[in-house]
Design an enzyme around this catalytic site. Sequence first.
Site, PDB file in Angstrom:
ATOM      1  N   TYR A 124       8.435  -5.170   8.433  1.00 51.23           N
ATOM      2  CA  TYR A 124       7.393  -5.601   7.494  1.00 51.23           C
ATOM      3  C   TYR A 124       6.182  -6.065   8.296  1.00 51.23           C
ATOM      4  O   TYR A 124       6.323  -6.792   9.288  1.00 51.23           O
ATOM      5  CB  TYR A 124       7.915  -6.763   6.638  1.00 51.23           C
ATOM      6  CG  TYR A 124       6.856  -7.411   5.770  1.00 51.23           C
ATOM      7  CD1 TYR A 124       6.649  -6.995   4.462  1.00 51.23           C
ATOM      8  CD2 TYR A 124       6.061  -8.445   6.272  1.00 51.23           C
ATOM      9  CE1 TYR A 124       5.664  -7.589   3.665  1.00 51.23           C
ATOM     10  CE2 TYR A 124       5.075  -9.041   5.487  1.00 51.23           C
ATOM     11  CZ  TYR A 124       4.886  -8.607   4.192  1.00 51.23           C
ATOM     12  OH  TYR A 124       3.913  -9.184   3.408  1.00 51.23           O
ATOM     13  N   GLU A 212      -0.822  -4.940   3.165  1.00 50.15           N
ATOM     14  CA  GLU A 212       0.619  -5.176   3.327  1.00 50.15           C
ATOM     15  C   GLU A 212       1.328  -3.833   3.479  1.00 50.15           C
ATOM     16  O   GLU A 212       1.210  -2.969   2.621  1.00 50.15           O
ATOM     17  CB  GLU A 212       1.156  -5.918   2.100  1.00 50.15           C
ATOM     18  CG  GLU A 212       2.624  -6.256   2.195  1.00 50.15           C
ATOM     19  CD  GLU A 212       3.137  -6.932   0.931  1.00 50.15           C
ATOM     20  OE1 GLU A 212       3.749  -7.999   1.043  1.00 50.15           O
ATOM     21  OE2 GLU A 212       2.918  -6.382  -0.176  1.00 50.15           O
TER      22      GLU A 212
END
Length: 366
Positions: A124, A212
């Site tokens: 991530y 993101e």
Amino acid sequence: VQLTPRRWLNLQEYQSKKIMADHGVAVQRFFVADSANDALEAAQRLKAKEIVLKAQILAGGRGKGIFNSGLKGGVHLTKDPKTVEQLAKQMIGYNLSTKQTPKNGVTVKKVMVAEALDISRETYFAILMDRACNGPVMVGSPQGGVDIEEVAVTSPELIFKEEIDIFEGIKDHQALQMAKNLGFRGPLQQQAADQIKKLYNLFLKIDATQVEVNPFGETPEGQVVCFDAKINFDDNAEFRQKEIFAMDDKSENEPIENEAAKYDLKYIGLDGNIACFVNGAGLAMATCDIISLNGGKPANFLDLGGGVKEAQVYQAFKLLTADPKVEAILVNIFGGIVNCAIIANGITKACQELELKVPLVVRLEG
């Protein structure tokens, strides 16, 4: 001069991926199609071992969604271009219902035909503006592809943060350290660091408040790829990001919301029968709560904002009275960010010209 910021720029997945590709970020090869025939041609042009076909709507949960054509799932994998054509026939022009769409779903007008890549490891990575740090912060975790909030609660030691000096920009050692923290090893570490730097340059150049990437992954062939991305934009930078804001897909909005936006009114339709006419988002939410607390149901959330003019008040009343569910209108205005006389004059004009048929309760204070 009173400026009213516009909110909630929504981009489709293929639009975000194009922006990333244009800035040198590694994404899957893809084409966009608006017909089954175009989807077939796109699949043939990709010449990929496996193809992923994705319905393009703004709601999440597409993979588990259901089409009113009977097809289950808005995301499909196949190795046969002809299957892409058959699936696209059951997607394009049909409504896809997911947990995040209205009950009847959203009409799919385009599909993304992309090269399916194997992911050997998921991480991530995000860059966001953080008030506490007065600038951009990188956030990463070697645990990607899952709910990052859950990782933060169960394994906080696996969340890595790195502040970036907005004047000096991202340093090579910062990008390399983040790549290392994400678990990239050998030549992949430098490759990941290069992608991180490109993502930061993209973040700055397009006036994003958040980029993101989940998952930020590696393939068995040794590629670092951004498999999915969510980009949030600073809406006050619209004047210098005209090309990006021109992509704003308003087709999935309620028509009344698009009409309200023309007059810089923030309108969200609800399922009650008492219309709310308020200035300021906080007061608008509190007014909805007060109505609910007393056994009523709000028909909408309408925020006038601070720089309101009489003409906007008139247009707001026009929108509220056009809703057949509305049986009463509650006006709740706090003076200070808006002049109550402007509201009063606008209401008077609206009542005279629109021949108001429902009860009207008005509170103007300050």
